[in-house]
Design a protein around this motif. Structure first.
Motif, PDB file in Angstrom:
ATOM      1  N   SER A  81       0.844  -1.196   0.000  1.00  0.00           N
ATOM      2  CA  SER A  81       0.000   0.000   0.000  1.00  0.00           C
ATOM      3  C   SER A  81       0.873   1.237   0.000  1.00  0.00           C
ATOM      4  O   SER A  81       1.967   1.233   0.541  1.00  0.00           O
ATOM      5  CB  SER A  81      -0.920   0.004   1.214  1.00  0.00           C
ATOM      6  OG  SER A  81      -0.169   0.173   2.386  1.00  0.00           O
ATOM      7  N   GLU A  82       0.391   2.260  -0.620  1.00  0.00           N
ATOM      8  CA  GLU A  82       1.068   3.560  -0.559  1.00  0.00           C
ATOM      9  C   GLU A  82       0.621   4.225   0.732  1.00  0.00           C
ATOM     10  O   GLU A  82      -0.575   4.263   1.036  1.00  0.00           O
ATOM     11  CB  GLU A  82       0.689   4.412  -1.766  1.00  0.00           C
ATOM     12  CG  GLU A  82       1.367   3.983  -3.035  1.00  0.00           C
ATOM     13  CD  GLU A  82       2.885   4.137  -2.939  1.00  0.00           C
ATOM     14  OE1 GLU A  82       3.368   5.165  -2.426  1.00  0.00           O
ATOM     15  OE2 GLU A  82       3.581   3.211  -3.383  1.00  0.00           O
ATOM     16  N   ARG A  83       1.559   4.752   1.461  1.00  0.00           N
ATOM     17  CA  ARG A  83       1.225   5.355   2.749  1.00  0.00           C
ATOM     18  C   ARG A  83       1.485   6.842   2.712  1.00  0.00           C
ATOM     19  O   ARG A  83       2.494   7.290   2.188  1.00  0.00           O
ATOM     20  CB  ARG A  83       2.053   4.707   3.852  1.00  0.00           C
ATOM     21  CG  ARG A  83       1.747   3.239   4.000  1.00  0.00           C
ATOM     22  CD  ARG A  83       2.632   2.650   5.058  1.00  0.00           C
ATOM     23  NE  ARG A  83       2.306   1.241   5.238  1.00  0.00           N
ATOM     24  CZ  ARG A  83       3.123   0.379   5.759  1.00  0.00           C
ATOM     25  NH1 ARG A  83       4.323   0.743   6.153  1.00  0.00           N
ATOM     26  NH2 ARG A  83       2.759  -0.866   5.912  1.00  0.00           N
ATOM     27  N   SER A  84       0.573   7.566   3.295  1.00  0.00           N
ATOM     28  CA  SER A  84       0.749   9.009   3.361  1.00  0.00           C
ATOM     29  C   SER A  84       1.729   9.362   4.472  1.00  0.00           C
ATOM     30  O   SER A  84       2.001   8.560   5.361  1.00  0.00           O
ATOM     31  CB  SER A  84      -0.597   9.679   3.637  1.00  0.00           C
ATOM     32  OG  SER A  84      -1.009   9.406   4.968  1.00  0.00           O
ATOM     33  N   ARG A  85       2.237  10.552   4.411  1.00  0.00           N
ATOM     34  CA  ARG A  85       3.121  11.016   5.488  1.00  0.00           C
ATOM     35  C   ARG A  85       2.396  10.997   6.820  1.00  0.00           C
ATOM     36  O   ARG A  85       2.966  10.648   7.841  1.00  0.00           O
ATOM     37  CB  ARG A  85       3.615  12.431   5.188  1.00  0.00           C
ATOM     38  CG  ARG A  85       4.643  12.487   4.118  1.00  0.00           C
ATOM     39  CD  ARG A  85       5.191  13.899   3.999  1.00  0.00           C
ATOM     40  NE  ARG A  85       6.043  13.981   2.832  1.00  0.00           N
ATOM     41  CZ  ARG A  85       6.111  15.019   2.055  1.00  0.00           C
ATOM     42  NH1 ARG A  85       5.388  16.086   2.300  1.00  0.00           N
ATOM     43  NH2 ARG A  85       6.904  15.024   1.014  1.00  0.00           N
ATOM     44  N   TYR A  86       1.118  11.391   6.792  1.00  0.00           N
ATOM     45  CA  TYR A  86       0.342  11.392   8.032  1.00  0.00           C
ATOM     46  C   TYR A  86       0.243   9.980   8.607  1.00  0.00           C
ATOM     47  O   TYR A  86       0.436   9.777   9.804  1.00  0.00           O
ATOM     48  CB  TYR A  86      -1.066  11.951   7.794  1.00  0.00           C
ATOM     49  CG  TYR A  86      -1.936  11.836   9.016  1.00  0.00           C
ATOM     50  CD1 TYR A  86      -1.818  12.762  10.054  1.00  0.00           C
ATOM     51  CD2 TYR A  86      -2.831  10.784   9.159  1.00  0.00           C
ATOM     52  CE1 TYR A  86      -2.596  12.640  11.201  1.00  0.00           C
ATOM     53  CE2 TYR A  86      -3.605  10.659  10.293  1.00  0.00           C
ATOM     54  CZ  TYR A  86      -3.488  11.585  11.312  1.00  0.00           C
ATOM     55  OH  TYR A  86      -4.250  11.457  12.438  1.00  0.00           O
ATOM     56  N   ALA A  87      -0.052   9.008   7.758  1.00  0.00           N
ATOM     57  CA  ALA A  87      -0.176   7.619   8.226  1.00  0.00           C
ATOM     58  C   ALA A  87       1.140   7.126   8.798  1.00  0.00           C
ATOM     59  O   ALA A  87       1.161   6.423   9.819  1.00  0.00           O
ATOM     60  CB  ALA A  87      -0.640   6.713   7.086  1.00  0.00           C
ATOM     61  N   GLU A  88       2.245   7.499   8.166  1.00  0.00           N
ATOM     62  CA  GLU A  88       3.553   7.095   8.673  1.00  0.00           C
ATOM     63  C   GLU A  88       3.838   7.722  10.030  1.00  0.00           C
ATOM     64  O   GLU A  88       4.329   7.059  10.943  1.00  0.00           O
ATOM     65  CB  GLU A  88       4.660   7.448   7.674  1.00  0.00           C
ATOM     66  CG  GLU A  88       4.683   6.555   6.459  1.00  0.00           C
ATOM     67  CD  GLU A  88       4.867   5.087   6.818  1.00  0.00           C
ATOM     68  OE1 GLU A  88       5.798   4.751   7.584  1.00  0.00           O
ATOM     69  OE2 GLU A  88       4.078   4.270   6.336  1.00  0.00           O
ATOM     70  N   ARG A  89       3.522   9.001  10.187  1.00  0.00           N
ATOM     71  CA  ARG A  89       3.741   9.674  11.482  1.00  0.00           C
ATOM     72  C   ARG A  89       2.847   9.050  12.559  1.00  0.00           C
ATOM     73  O   ARG A  89       3.277   8.850  13.692  1.00  0.00           O
ATOM     74  CB  ARG A  89       3.473  11.174  11.364  1.00  0.00           C
ATOM     75  CG  ARG A  89       4.594  11.929  10.671  1.00  0.00           C
ATOM     76  CD  ARG A  89       4.468  13.437  10.816  1.00  0.00           C
ATOM     77  NE  ARG A  89       3.171  13.957  10.404  1.00  0.00           N
ATOM     78  CZ  ARG A  89       2.859  14.380   9.179  1.00  0.00           C
ATOM     79  NH1 ARG A  89       3.763  14.351   8.225  1.00  0.00           N
ATOM     80  NH2 ARG A  89       1.655  14.831   8.913  1.00  0.00           N
TER      81      ARG A  89
END
Length: 131
Positions: A81-89
């Motif tokens: 899945s591609e993850r957003s910066r927000y999801a990673e944080r």
């Protein structure tokens, strides 16, 4: 194990030699979730990778579903899945919170052991109010 039981979906940990610049991934099988983590790194780093990927699961971040997985074909799961910066944080924050709670309960040494078998992880999972 406890979080998987509470969610009604087991979570399998798969050590793998990850591609460069990648340390972990997760994937959703038909009846099980997978956390794939770098096998060639320090144990404490492996535990952080697992906690980070577990953070994605706990936060219900989107993922592309896949069929059942054979551990030998785990490479297919990389970057499912591609993850957003927000999801990673968010996943990183949850990982840090989980690890801090483990350290508070049982000490730093627990972070160099298999997290999923630690009784402290089960206690934390029960306190997360997972439906």
């Amino acid at each position: 194990e406890e979080i998987g039981r509470l969610r009604g979906r087991p979570i399998r940990m798969i050590p793998w030699e990850m591609p460069p610049d990648s340390y972990g991934a997760r994937a959703a099988g038909k009846n099980v979730d997978y956390i794939i983590y770098e096998r060639n790194t320090a144990a404490v780093h492996q535990e952080h990778i697992k906690a980070h990927e577990l953070g994605h699961i706990l936060a219900n971040h989107d993922i592309v579903p896949i069929g059942e997985v054979d551990e030998d074909s785990a490479v297919v799961l990389m970057r499912a899945s591609e993850r957003s910066r927000y999801a990673e944080r968010e996943a990183e924050s949850l990982a840090e919170a989980l690890q801090n709670e483990i350290i508070r309960r049982v000490g730093l040494q627990s972070q160099t052991k298999q997290v999923s078998t630690s009784p402290a992880w089960s206690d934390i999972a029960r306190g997360l109010d997972i439906d």
